[in-house]
Write an enzyme that holds these catalytic residues in place. Structure first.
Site, PDB file in Angstrom:
ATOM      1  N   GLU A   5     -22.944 -29.306  14.332  1.00  0.00           N
ATOM      2  CA  GLU A   5     -22.896 -28.599  13.053  1.00  0.00           C
ATOM      3  C   GLU A   5     -22.575 -29.600  11.949  1.00  0.00           C
ATOM      4  O   GLU A   5     -21.570 -30.305  12.020  1.00  0.00           O
ATOM      5  CB  GLU A   5     -21.811 -27.517  13.099  1.00  0.00           C
ATOM      6  CG  GLU A   5     -21.771 -26.708  11.825  1.00  0.00           C
ATOM      7  CD  GLU A   5     -20.697 -25.639  11.845  1.00  0.00           C
ATOM      8  OE1 GLU A   5     -19.563 -25.940  12.242  1.00  0.00           O
ATOM      9  OE2 GLU A   5     -20.995 -24.504  11.449  1.00  0.00           O
ATOM     10  N   GLY A  57     -10.485 -23.597  16.636  1.00  0.00           N
ATOM     11  CA  GLY A  57     -10.479 -22.340  17.397  1.00  0.00           C
ATOM     12  C   GLY A  57     -10.033 -22.563  18.839  1.00  0.00           C
ATOM     13  O   GLY A  57      -9.253 -21.783  19.391  1.00  0.00           O
ATOM     14  N   GLU A 113     -14.035 -16.646  14.903  1.00  0.00           N
ATOM     15  CA  GLU A 113     -15.378 -16.772  14.312  1.00  0.00           C
ATOM     16  C   GLU A 113     -15.568 -18.255  14.046  1.00  0.00           C
ATOM     17  O   GLU A 113     -14.930 -18.798  13.144  1.00  0.00           O
ATOM     18  CB  GLU A 113     -15.465 -16.010  12.987  1.00  0.00           C
ATOM     19  CG  GLU A 113     -15.194 -14.534  13.076  1.00  0.00           C
ATOM     20  CD  GLU A 113     -16.324 -13.756  13.690  1.00  0.00           C
ATOM     21  OE1 GLU A 113     -17.427 -14.326  13.864  1.00  0.00           O
ATOM     22  OE2 GLU A 113     -16.109 -12.593  14.015  1.00  0.00           O
ATOM     23  N   LYS A 169      -3.497 -17.026   5.475  1.00  0.00           N
ATOM     24  CA  LYS A 169      -3.444 -18.452   5.154  1.00  0.00           C
ATOM     25  C   LYS A 169      -4.842 -18.912   4.764  1.00  0.00           C
ATOM     26  O   LYS A 169      -5.711 -19.102   5.606  1.00  0.00           O
ATOM     27  CB  LYS A 169      -2.933 -19.290   6.329  1.00  0.00           C
ATOM     28  CG  LYS A 169      -2.470 -20.660   5.807  1.00  0.00           C
ATOM     29  CD  LYS A 169      -2.654 -21.791   6.759  1.00  0.00           C
ATOM     30  CE  LYS A 169      -4.029 -22.337   6.880  1.00  0.00           C
ATOM     31  NZ  LYS A 169      -4.585 -23.014   5.690  1.00  0.00           N
ATOM     32  N   GLY A 181     -13.230 -20.490  11.359  1.00  0.00           N
ATOM     33  CA  GLY A 181     -13.176 -21.919  11.079  1.00  0.00           C
ATOM     34  C   GLY A 181     -13.952 -22.678  12.132  1.00  0.00           C
ATOM     35  O   GLY A 181     -14.873 -22.141  12.762  1.00  0.00           O
ATOM     36  N   SER A 182     -13.555 -23.922  12.331  1.00  0.00           N
ATOM     37  CA  SER A 182     -14.324 -24.792  13.238  1.00  0.00           C
ATOM     38  C   SER A 182     -14.033 -24.455  14.704  1.00  0.00           C
ATOM     39  O   SER A 182     -12.965 -23.943  15.038  1.00  0.00           O
ATOM     40  CB  SER A 182     -13.960 -26.244  12.967  1.00  0.00           C
ATOM     41  OG  SER A 182     -12.573 -26.430  13.196  1.00  0.00           O
ATOM     42  N   THR A 183     -14.969 -24.789  15.551  1.00  0.00           N
ATOM     43  CA  THR A 183     -14.806 -24.543  16.987  1.00  0.00           C
ATOM     44  C   THR A 183     -13.613 -25.329  17.528  1.00  0.00           C
ATOM     45  O   THR A 183     -12.831 -24.820  18.330  1.00  0.00           O
ATOM     46  CB  THR A 183     -16.108 -24.920  17.716  1.00  0.00           C
ATOM     47  OG1 THR A 183     -17.125 -24.012  17.267  1.00  0.00           O
ATOM     48  CG2 THR A 183     -15.984 -24.810  19.223  1.00  0.00           C
ATOM     49  N   GLU A 184     -13.460 -26.552  17.040  1.00  0.00           N
ATOM     50  CA  GLU A 184     -12.363 -27.401  17.527  1.00  0.00           C
ATOM     51  C   GLU A 184     -10.997 -26.752  17.283  1.00  0.00           C
ATOM     52  O   GLU A 184     -10.165 -26.658  18.189  1.00  0.00           O
ATOM     53  CB  GLU A 184     -12.460 -28.713  16.755  1.00  0.00           C
ATOM     54  CG  GLU A 184     -11.745 -29.854  17.347  1.00  0.00           C
ATOM     55  CD  GLU A 184     -11.824 -31.055  16.397  1.00  0.00           C
ATOM     56  OE1 GLU A 184     -12.416 -30.945  15.300  1.00  0.00           O
ATOM     57  OE2 GLU A 184     -11.271 -32.094  16.770  1.00  0.00           O
ATOM     58  N   CYS A 220     -21.637 -20.816   7.916  1.00  0.00           N
ATOM     59  CA  CYS A 220     -21.537 -20.877   9.388  1.00  0.00           C
ATOM     60  C   CYS A 220     -22.848 -20.495  10.045  1.00  0.00           C
ATOM     61  O   CYS A 220     -23.199 -21.017  11.094  1.00  0.00           O
ATOM     62  CB  CYS A 220     -20.405 -19.993   9.861  1.00  0.00           C
ATOM     63  SG  CYS A 220     -20.492 -18.352   9.160  1.00  0.00           S
TER      64      CYS A 220
END
Ligand code: NAD
Length: 475
Positions: free
Chosen positions: A379, A229, A246, A171, A224-227, A280
């Site tokens: 970030e 993730g 990641e 995706k 992608g983003s930590t949120e 990143c």
């Protein structure tokens, strides 16, 4: 150009389509099929059917490798088109897209070579047994990737997964699906069996979430983003999916007073402005030893002012358009926060256009930044650098590690012992010394702390896509 969904080696229309915009020109770029839950379900079923088919399960490992080599060759033949499309879709300068495509090709070749080298062990256990391990594919992999390196980051997941004998539902990011669809097209041409690689663009909250929740998916490989993730980690618990993440970063780039200062300034510049800062591992916190602070900051500001945003297809352009209007607004809101919180703006700071169009942001540098400011702690994912000052090695390390994130770091010094000492002390998955932003398929990449876990690239990535089975034979 293919703009439908690739499911089981067939191009399928979807109930919905959506428009892509070229961020450098604001012109419409393509209309793409959008996967919803039903399409994700079809893609997962195709991937599972392939996984369990003789065609894939009984394909000798070396032949799997040969398919990956063939795919790499086809990517190479189409590399010019791939780079053009990446630049139109993402806004990055063409020379950067060429680097991305070259790395994607290398990544497929690297893992093609691994396909027939994944072996188990024989184990010296107690008792009268012959005990050994097998490495088996983990199963159906849901690969979810972001918009900053669309083809490259897809290759970091798809290549090792296929090499290990998994099948994949890819995706791509909603904003940048085009080169992933081209990758799918070339996989079909290379001769991968139906369902080995499926490509399903769609919005994260719908298509991505459906993939994460689907009981037919064994593993989610996410960048992608930590949120997002964190959400994936929670959601994957329901089906005990394997997950590797990641995530984001706020990487420190540390200049010691004994460094080659002109190399360090160049490294600081490319560390933050390459990829418009939508990287990143961007060196977004520049930590400078006080003795050389004024010199470094002056040179850096001068260089940033010369780095004017330009047409991504112009060969002299080194700063392209950010990926979308939304991202431009996010970056500008951080710049406003930096000014409000008292950091000193010494270059850039404004939106820009090229020929009156496009979502550009000037190369921006803040001096006198402090921990606790948003531009230091969060970030930004844009061309914005925060400069902080330190007095000695200990303080430099403390500031470097004063972050939720731990993806990468840079160290600039001529003192070899200091370089090794600081590299050990920094909590990050990658440390560059007297260089920045280099990647290679053989070199593992991934995060500590809120930057995630699991490693892409290198031999380590293959662990993400295999299960170990232990077999005991009583003798
Ligand atoms: P994002 O998290 O918004 O989206 C990443 C991907 O996840 C996209 O494909 C998106 O559609 C999908 N997604 C969004 N919500 C989802 C959900 N609920 N369920 C499943 N999938 C969902 O991130 P982004 O804005 O596209 O990318 C920027 C982020 O990616 C930054 O934080 C950056 O640091 C990070 N990144 C990390 C690495 C790394 O290797 N560590 C590399 C590149 C980018």
């Amino acid at each position: 150009m293919k703009t439908d969904l690739l499911i089981g080696n067939e191009w399928r229309a979807a109930a919905k389509r959506y428009c892509l915009t070229n961020p450098a020109t604001e012109e419409p770029l393509a209309e793409v099929a959008e996967a919803g839950e039903a399409e994700i379900d079809a893609a997962v079923r195709a991937a599972r059917a392939c996984l369990e088919s003789k065609q894939w399960r009984e394909l000798p490992a070396r032949k799997r490798g040969a398919l990956l080599y063939r795919l790499a060759d086809l990517l190479e033949q189409r590399s010019k088109d791939l780079a053009d499309v990446e630049t139109k879709n993402n806004g990055k300068p063409l020379f950067e897209s060429k680097i991305d495509v070259a790395m994607a090709i290398e990544t497929f070749r690297y893992y093609a070579g691994w396909a027939d080298k994944l072996t188990g062990d024989t184990l010296p256990v107690n008792g009268n047994f012959f005990t050994y391990t097998l490495r088996e594919p983990v199963g159906v992999v849901g690969a979810i990737v972001p918009w900053n390196f669309p083809l490259n980051l897809a290759s970091w997941k798809v290549a090792p997964a296929l090499a290990a004998g998994c099948t994949v539902v890819l995706k791509p990011a909603h904003e940048t699906p085009l080169t992933a669809l081209m990758l799918g097209e070339l996989a079909v041409e290379a001769g991968f069996p139906a369902g080995a690689l499926n490509v399903v663009p769609g919005p994260g909250a719908v298509a991505g979430a459906a993939l994460v929740r689907h009981p037919g998916v064994d593993k989610i490989a996410f960048t992608g983003s930590t949120e997002v993730g964190q959400w994936i980690m929670r959601e994957a618990a329901a089906t005990v999916k394997r997950v590797t993440l990641e995530l984001g970063g706020k990487s420190p780039n540390i200049i010691f007073a004994d460094a080659d200062l002109s190399a360090a300034v160049r490294g600081a510049q490319t560390g933050i402005f390459y990829g418009k800062g939508e990287v990143c591992a961007a060196g977004s916190r520049l930590l400078v030893e006080r003795a050389v602070h004024d010199q470094i900051v002056e040179q850096l500001a001068e260089r940033a002012k010369k780095l004017t945003p330009g047409d991504p297809f112009d060969k002299n352009t080194r700063l392209g358009a950010v990926v979308s209007k939304r991202q431009q607004e996010t970056v500008l809101s951080y710049i406003a926060a930096g000014q409000k919180e008292g950091a000193r703006l010494i270059a850039g700071g404004k939106p820009a256009t090229v020929n009156g169009k496009g979502y550009y942001v000037e190369a921006t540098v803040f001096d006198a930044a402090q921990p606790g400011m948003k531009i230091v702690d969060e970030e930004i994912f844009g061309p914005v650098l925060a400069v902080l000052t330190f007095d000695d090695e200990e303080e430099g390390i403390r500031l470097a590690n004063r972050s939720l994130y731990g993806l990468a770091a840079g160290i600039w010094t001529k003192d070899v012992q200091k370089a090794h000492r600081v590299a050990r002390a920094i909590k990050a998955g990658t440390v560059w010394v007297n260089t920045y932003n280099f990647y290679d398929p053989a070199a593992p990449f991934g995060g500590y702390k809120f930057s995630g876990f699991g490693r892409d690239l290198g031999r380590e990535a293959l662990d993400n896509y295999t299960e170990t089975k232990t077999v005991w034979i009583g003798l």
